[in-house]
Design an enzyme around this catalytic site. Structure first.
Site, mmCIF file in Angstrom:
data_model
loop_
_atom_site.group_PDB
_atom_site.id
_atom_site.type_symbol
_atom_site.label_atom_id
_atom_site.label_comp_id
_atom_site.label_asym_id
_atom_site.label_seq_id
_atom_site.Cartn_x
_atom_site.Cartn_y
_atom_site.Cartn_z
ATOM 1 N N GLU A 240 -8.371 9.538 4.575
ATOM 2 C CA GLU A 240 -8.630 8.124 4.791
ATOM 3 C C GLU A 240 -9.025 7.913 6.245
ATOM 4 O OE1 GLU A 240 -6.286 5.165 2.387
ATOM 5 O OE2 GLU A 240 -4.704 6.547 2.980
ATOM 6 N N GLU A 241 -9.775 6.840 6.454
ATOM 7 C CA GLU A 241 -10.206 6.520 7.815
ATOM 8 C C GLU A 241 -9.022 6.194 8.726
ATOM 9 O OE1 GLU A 241 -9.460 3.240 8.675
ATOM 10 O OE2 GLU A 241 -8.813 2.964 6.600
ATOM 11 N N LYS B 104 -0.413 12.583 2.774
ATOM 12 C CA LYS B 104 -1.201 12.977 3.932
ATOM 13 C C LYS B 104 -0.273 13.702 4.898
ATOM 14 C CE LYS B 104 -1.064 8.264 5.589
ATOM 15 N NZ LYS B 104 -1.624 7.040 5.077
ATOM 16 N N LYS C 119 10.152 3.983 0.308
ATOM 17 C CA LYS C 119 9.214 4.251 -0.778
ATOM 18 C C LYS C 119 9.745 5.383 -1.632
ATOM 19 C CE LYS C 119 6.156 7.159 2.008
ATOM 20 N NZ LYS C 119 4.801 7.600 2.233
ATOM 21 N N ASP D 179 2.802 11.467 8.776
ATOM 22 C CA ASP D 179 1.694 11.738 7.850
ATOM 23 C C ASP D 179 0.317 11.462 8.463
ATOM 24 O OD1 ASP D 179 2.025 8.998 7.817
ATOM 25 O OD2 ASP D 179 2.132 8.803 5.631
ATOM 26 N N ARG D 180 0.277 10.744 9.583
ATOM 27 C CA ARG D 180 -1.026 10.484 10.208
ATOM 28 C C ARG D 180 -1.297 11.453 11.351
ATOM 29 N NH1 ARG D 180 -2.252 4.042 10.512
ATOM 30 N NH2 ARG D 180 -1.776 3.655 8.329
ATOM 31 N N SER E 246 6.388 3.858 8.352
ATOM 32 C CA SER E 246 5.242 4.608 8.898
ATOM 33 C C SER E 246 4.996 4.310 10.367
ATOM 34 C CB SER E 246 4.011 4.324 8.045
ATOM 35 O OG SER E 246 2.941 5.132 8.454
ATOM 36 N N HIS E 247 3.849 3.735 10.664
ATOM 37 C CA HIS E 247 3.428 3.502 12.048
ATOM 38 C C HIS E 247 3.868 2.136 12.579
ATOM 39 C CE1 HIS E 247 0.674 2.208 9.005
ATOM 40 N NE2 HIS E 247 0.317 1.216 9.802
ATOM 41 N N THR F 198 -7.850 2.124 -1.150
ATOM 42 C CA THR F 198 -7.002 2.454 0.000
ATOM 43 C C THR F 198 -5.583 2.800 -0.452
ATOM 44 O OG1 THR F 198 -8.293 1.039 1.423
ATOM 45 C CG2 THR F 198 -6.039 1.452 2.110
ATOM 46 N N ARG G 40 7.900 -2.671 2.675
ATOM 47 C CA ARG G 40 8.111 -2.776 4.126
ATOM 48 C C ARG G 40 8.453 -4.203 4.492
ATOM 49 N NH1 ARG G 40 3.182 0.754 6.667
ATOM 50 N NH2 ARG G 40 3.606 2.573 5.374
ATOM 51 N N ASP H 235 2.203 9.987 13.618
ATOM 52 C CA ASP H 235 2.816 8.656 13.572
ATOM 53 C C ASP H 235 4.308 8.695 13.254
ATOM 54 O OD1 ASP H 235 2.614 9.379 10.907
ATOM 55 O OD2 ASP H 235 2.401 7.304 10.236
ATOM 56 N N ASP I 220 6.247 8.542 10.619
ATOM 57 C CA ASP I 220 6.792 9.415 9.574
ATOM 58 C C ASP I 220 6.008 10.716 9.415
ATOM 59 O OD1 ASP I 220 4.621 7.947 8.622
ATOM 60 O OD2 ASP I 220 5.291 8.075 6.556
ATOM 61 N N THR J 226 0.834 -1.204 0.000
ATOM 62 C CA THR J 226 0.000 0.000 0.000
ATOM 63 C C THR J 226 0.870 1.256 0.000
ATOM 64 O OG1 THR J 226 -1.541 -1.258 1.380
ATOM 65 C CG2 THR J 226 -1.991 1.070 1.151
ATOM 66 N N ARG K 65 -8.906 -6.386 8.003
ATOM 67 C CA ARG K 65 -9.577 -5.176 8.472
ATOM 68 C C ARG K 65 -11.060 -5.269 8.135
ATOM 69 N NH1 ARG K 65 -5.087 -2.427 9.730
ATOM 70 N NH2 ARG K 65 -3.464 -1.963 8.214
HETATM 71 C C1 G1P Z 1 -2.937 1.293 5.799
HETATM 72 C C2 G1P Z 1 -4.195 2.117 5.801
HETATM 73 C C3 G1P Z 1 -4.244 2.978 4.564
HETATM 74 C C4 G1P Z 1 -2.985 3.831 4.470
HETATM 75 C C5 G1P Z 1 -1.763 2.952 4.570
HETATM 76 C C6 G1P Z 1 -0.481 3.770 4.629
HETATM 77 O O1 G1P Z 1 -2.916 0.432 4.681
HETATM 78 O O2 G1P Z 1 -5.342 1.306 5.887
HETATM 79 O O3 G1P Z 1 -5.399 3.775 4.587
HETATM 80 O O4 G1P Z 1 -2.953 4.554 3.276
HETATM 81 O O5 G1P Z 1 -1.821 2.142 5.740
HETATM 82 O O6 G1P Z 1 -0.434 4.613 5.744
HETATM 83 P P1 G1P Z 1 -3.337 -1.119 4.767
HETATM 84 O O7 G1P Z 1 -2.466 -1.724 5.823
HETATM 85 O O8 G1P Z 1 -4.768 -1.123 5.193
HETATM 86 O O9 G1P Z 1 -3.116 -1.651 3.386
HETATM 87 ZN ZN ZN Z 2 2.718 7.175 8.195
#
Ligand code: G1P
Ligand code: ZN
Length: 544
Positions: A364-365, A377, A126, A282-283, A113-114, A345, A22, A278, A280, A18, A497
């Protein structure tokens, strides 16, 4: 500086997910693993001779090693200029800002990221394109194809570069610029928001706020923006020194992992406003005193109020949300009479629409919100938006959200994550539900009637690319939705999810607990998937 050609063998597992590639740190530490991916990216770009790129990361373990590797490879591959965040730091939104501002050809962001960091944690890489946004699917697929045949890479024997001070130097014919990773981003924020007004709010002794950087990259950005430029008391900031292992935590700003912030914001005498970002940057998670703002509501509310903010005073063009994000944003778009796009997504799907000038606000949620100021983001942007709004409206977070629901209706919403599930079982659960689509259409379960059951696909209106299999949707007559998809960012096992949404238009029924309001949908999802039974779990790993 002589370029050297190192021979390696192709890896078969370098398809970006996504958001980039990673893996566990140990995988990236395997000989040639990172190098092959970087070379595959260069190859997919038809070479980088004469190009200008940026590189930086979220400061996690292995960030500095990877950076030095990329610098050497960039020089050997003929890059003309490389811009590197001081100490290797560059948040994802700041990277997007730098690429756009200095008209670069792209950049590498080193982050997972997170996901947790440290030697046992995750690492990621990335590539963002010249528009400052994540590489589109066409490019990530090309990178993957290149990786399958990558049998070597170009590098040099040059020693590591000192990244601790801003400097301009040369590595062979390549210019190397080590720059302050915070300044350009902070300047951009000052252009968008009313910093004088926010400063008054943050310096008002009656207003107290708390920002938690979760030991991750936004620490230095928060210091500069909130404390230095806006005059907030230094004690408003929590965990603002980036650590390679994020203090052993999970740098994911949600109610489960942002423990320190949650403790403060759900205590007696809680601050008026709280937020976290988070790994990096962006959240974002936004909280009022004893009040959680669902990210799907946050993006809708931001869109509804954008015209009040300096950077959007002429109104907004259009909005977009990822498919699983609640339809709260759609209600705002309808009221404003602007376009609303539903994308798969992942932030990469917003890029084309943003570049084409079709949308101004998107989200995004998963705690991601941003606008056309960047192509990523942007956690701190969302926090500043909320602060600017609170300063203008002089209302609490809860009052602002309630006012929004009263005007547009409330979309009760929740996501249930089941992490580290056996991959085979996870796929089986998804496949079995997909197989039942025809049978389920038209079925009634008490008051819930399924009108559509499908696997979401998206035809990009700008470049005509089709993206299929983007998540299973059960759509109900009363506009409720159940969505099931597999995460594309996890590194161990599979993450399932489940997303639940129920629209409430009756004003008197808008103050229920979301889990309570969604119980019939949650129960039905279990009946239809047997998820708990098949995974042996009694409850989700994370509920947001
Ligand atoms: C998750 C989130 C998605 C976001 C992505 C990167 O991806 O659901 O909205 O863009 O992290 O931060 P997923 O693990 O669901 O593929
Ligand atoms: Zn992030």
């Amino acid at each position: 500086m002589e370029p050297k050609n190192i021979t390696s063998k192709p890896f078969t597992d370098q398809r970006p997910g996504t958001s980039g590639l990673r893996k566990k740190v140990a995988v990236f530490q395997e000989p040639h693993y990172l190098e092959n991916f970087v070379q595959s990216t260069f190859n997919a770009l038809d070479g980088v001779q004469g190009k200008k790129i940026a590189v930086g990361g979220d400061g996690r373990f292995y960030n500095l090693n990877a950076l030095q590797t990329i610098i050497r490879m960039a020089a050997a591959n003929g890059v003309k200029k490389i811009l590197i965040g001081q100490n290797g730091i560059l948040s994802t939104p700041a990277a997007s800002c730098i690429i756009r501002k200095y008209k670069l050809d792209g950049g590498f962001i080193l982050s997972a990221s997170h996901n947790p960091g440290g030697p046992q944690g995750d690492f990621g890489i990335k590539f963002n394109s010249a528009n400052g946004g994540p590489a589109p699917e066409k490019l990530t697929e090309k990178i993957f194809q290149e990786s399958l045949t990558c049998e070597g890479y170009l590098t040099t024997d040059s020693p590591d570069i000192d990244l601790s001070q801003p400097a301009t130097l040369e590595l062979g014919p390549m210019q190397v610029e080590i720059f302050d990773p915070v300044k350009d981003y902070a300047d951009l924020m000052a252009e968008i928001f009313d910093f004088d007004l926010i400063a008054k709010l943050l310096q008002n002794p009656k207003f107290n706020f708390c920002f938690d950087a979760m030991h991750a990259v936004t620490g230095p950005y928060a210091q500069e923006i909130f404390v230095k430029r806006l005059g907030a008391p230094a004690k408003s900031l929590l965990n603002c020194t980036p650590k390679p292992d994020f203090g052993g935590g999970h740098p994911d700003p949600n109610l489960k992992y942002a423990e320190d912030l949650v403790k403060v914001m759900f205590a007696d005498n809680a601050p008026i406003f709280g937020a976290a970002s988070d790994g990096d940057g962006d959240r974002n998670m936004v909280l009022g005193g004893n009040f959680f703002v669902n990210p799907s509501d946050s993006v809708a509310l931001i869109a509804a109020n954008a015209h009040l903010i300096k950077g959007y005073k002429n109104g907004i063009k259009g909005v977009a949300r990822s498919m699983p994000t609640s339809c709260a944003l759609d209600a705002v778009a309808q009221a404003l009479n602007i376009e609303c796009f539903e994308t798969p997504t992942g932030w990469k799907f917003f890029g084309n629409l943003l570049d084409a000038g079709r949308l101004s606000i998107c989200g995004e949620e998963s705690f991601g919100t941003s606008s056309d100021h960047l192509r990523e983001k942007d956690g701190l942007w969302a926090v500043l938006f909320w602060l600017n709004l609170i300063a203008l409206k002089k209302m609490s977070v809860k009052e602002i959200v309630n006012e929004h629901w009263q005007r547009f209706g409330r979309n009760y919403y929740s996501r249930h994550d089941y992490e580290e599930v056996d991959s085979k079982i996870a796929k089986q659960i998804v496949n079995r539900l997909r197989e039942r689509f025809t049978e389920l259409k038209g079925c009634k379960f008490g008051p819930l009637e399924i009108t559509q059951a499908d696997d979401f696909s998206y035809l990009d209106p700008i470049d005509g690319e089709l993206s299929e299999n983007q998540g299973l949707r059960l759509l109900f007559k009363d506009k409720s939705r159940i969505i099931l998809r597999l995460s594309g960012t996890g590194t161990s096992g599979a993450t399932l999810r489940l997303y639940f949404e129920k629209v409430e238009e009756e004003k008197a029924k808008m103050n229920l607990d979301a889990q309570v309001a969604l119980t019939p949908l949650i129960t039905l999802a279990e009946d239809l998937t047997n998820l708990k039974k098949l995974t042996g779990r009694s409850e989700p790993t994370v509920i947001t």
